[in-house]
Design an enzyme around this catalytic site. Sequence first.
Site, PDB file in Angstrom:
ATOM      1  N   ASN A 164      -2.539   7.208   1.019  1.00 53.59           N
ATOM      2  CA  ASN A 164      -2.787   7.858  -0.266  1.00 53.59           C
ATOM      3  C   ASN A 164      -3.969   8.819  -0.153  1.00 53.59           C
ATOM      4  O   ASN A 164      -5.013   8.478   0.410  1.00 53.59           O
ATOM      5  CB  ASN A 164      -3.041   6.804  -1.359  1.00 53.59           C
ATOM      6  CG  ASN A 164      -3.196   7.451  -2.717  1.00 53.59           C
ATOM      7  OD1 ASN A 164      -4.280   7.892  -3.094  1.00 53.59           O
ATOM      8  ND2 ASN A 164      -2.109   7.543  -3.444  1.00 53.59           N
TER       9      ASN A 164
ATOM     10  N   LYS B 207       1.479   8.162   6.450  1.00 51.00           N
ATOM     11  CA  LYS B 207       0.413   8.773   5.648  1.00 51.00           C
ATOM     12  C   LYS B 207      -0.302   7.693   4.831  1.00 51.00           C
ATOM     13  O   LYS B 207       0.211   6.585   4.687  1.00 51.00           O
ATOM     14  CB  LYS B 207       1.010   9.869   4.754  1.00 51.00           C
ATOM     15  CG  LYS B 207       1.925   9.337   3.647  1.00 51.00           C
ATOM     16  CD  LYS B 207       1.199   9.272   2.356  1.00 51.00           C
ATOM     17  CE  LYS B 207       1.601   8.118   1.472  1.00 51.00           C
ATOM     18  NZ  LYS B 207       1.562   8.427   0.056  1.00 51.00           N
TER      19      LYS B 207
ATOM     20  N   PRO C 120       0.817  -1.227   0.000  1.00 55.55           N
ATOM     21  CA  PRO C 120       0.000   0.000   0.000  1.00 55.55           C
ATOM     22  C   PRO C 120       0.847   1.271   0.000  1.00 55.55           C
ATOM     23  O   PRO C 120       1.980   1.279   0.494  1.00 55.55           O
ATOM     24  CB  PRO C 120      -0.786  -0.100   1.318  1.00 55.55           C
ATOM     25  CG  PRO C 120      -0.694  -1.514   1.760  1.00 55.55           C
ATOM     26  CD  PRO C 120       0.595  -2.043   1.220  1.00 55.55           C
ATOM     27  N   ASP C 121       0.245   2.339  -0.559  1.00 52.46           N
ATOM     28  CA  ASP C 121       0.875   3.667  -0.510  1.00 52.46           C
ATOM     29  C   ASP C 121       0.528   4.254   0.851  1.00 52.46           C
ATOM     30  O   ASP C 121      -0.389   5.070   0.976  1.00 52.46           O
ATOM     31  CB  ASP C 121       0.305   4.517  -1.666  1.00 52.46           C
ATOM     32  CG  ASP C 121       0.899   5.911  -1.708  1.00 52.46           C
ATOM     33  OD1 ASP C 121       1.971   6.129  -1.115  1.00 52.46           O
ATOM     34  OD2 ASP C 121       0.270   6.792  -2.340  1.00 52.46           O
ATOM     35  N   ALA C 122       1.227   3.769   1.868  1.00 55.75           N
ATOM     36  CA  ALA C 122       0.882   4.132   3.247  1.00 55.75           C
ATOM     37  C   ALA C 122       2.145   4.186   4.100  1.00 55.75           C
ATOM     38  O   ALA C 122       2.179   3.665   5.213  1.00 55.75           O
ATOM     39  CB  ALA C 122      -0.117   3.120   3.800  1.00 55.75           C
TER      40      ALA C 122
END
Length: 298
Positions: free
Chosen positions: A118, A116, A53-55
């Site tokens: 996305n 953070k 994930p973009d996390a």
Amino acid sequence: MSRGQNLSQMLNSKPIVKVCGAFDAMSAKLVEINGFDAVWAGSFAISATHAVPDASILTMTEFFDAASSMAEACKIPVIADCDTGYGGPSNVSHMVKKYESAGIAAICIEDKTFPKQNSLLENGQNDLISEKEFVAKIIAAKEAKRDQNFMIIARVEALISGAGMTEALKRASAYEKAGADAILIHSKKKTPEEVFEFAKLWKGNSPIVVIPTTYDSVKTDELISNKIKIVIYANQTLRAAYASMSKILKQMINSNSLSEVKEEISSMEDIFQLQEMYDIKAKEKDLENELKKLGYIS
Ligand code: SPV
Ligand code: MG
């Protein structure tokens, strides 16, 4: 001319700088070959290529390796999406030194809490850090850069987080004052209205950057006439790769022979060109001639 300088010059000479996202050296090179002004080394796409994930899952080193291989593969400027800066001001300082030494033209950091998520995720976590904390990161970035043309892009997430226009404008001014060279105003609306309103109300001198993923029907002319100086098409190469590979794989698993997909994939020749395979062949010839001259080969 440094690539930061190249990017600054484009900002002065072009009505709008067109940036396209890439996720590795090959996609970055395709972005260059197809005429874009710069490459966006985006966290969403790079995370996706690692199937995570973009996390804030990948480390700075992993993002850095991806961005620097893009910078190695092409001549146009690379803008690195550095999420929240991978920590506090000291981490940002270290990060800027590393990215600048790798020939990357600009970094972008956003004012959200770590880890953070996305910005376009439905029900994503988009809390902001305080203006003061983010200003400290910008100051650290500014002090760490050596080339004055290396750009620090401050990404304002106030509209994404729901904090509103007044907060977005207040933060953008504070970030510019702290040393940001450009302001990325992000929005997840389906239309560009709030981004245009921001641009209209913006009294600063820093160029405005946008990522029209959700308001994708906006036209380039409209961006230009609304004072937008940099547009980033952040993730279309990644999504094209996903769509194309999925389609071909579905065809291949059900087919009896590879020839059925031949027309829909690139040729080996295309890839040889991209890899500059023929350069190696030409250099081999030169080397052979040199060795002949020296009497090693008759
Ligand atoms: C990215 O491409 O990684 C971005 C843009 O940061 S967005 O996905 O819209 O957050
Ligand atoms: Mg990102």
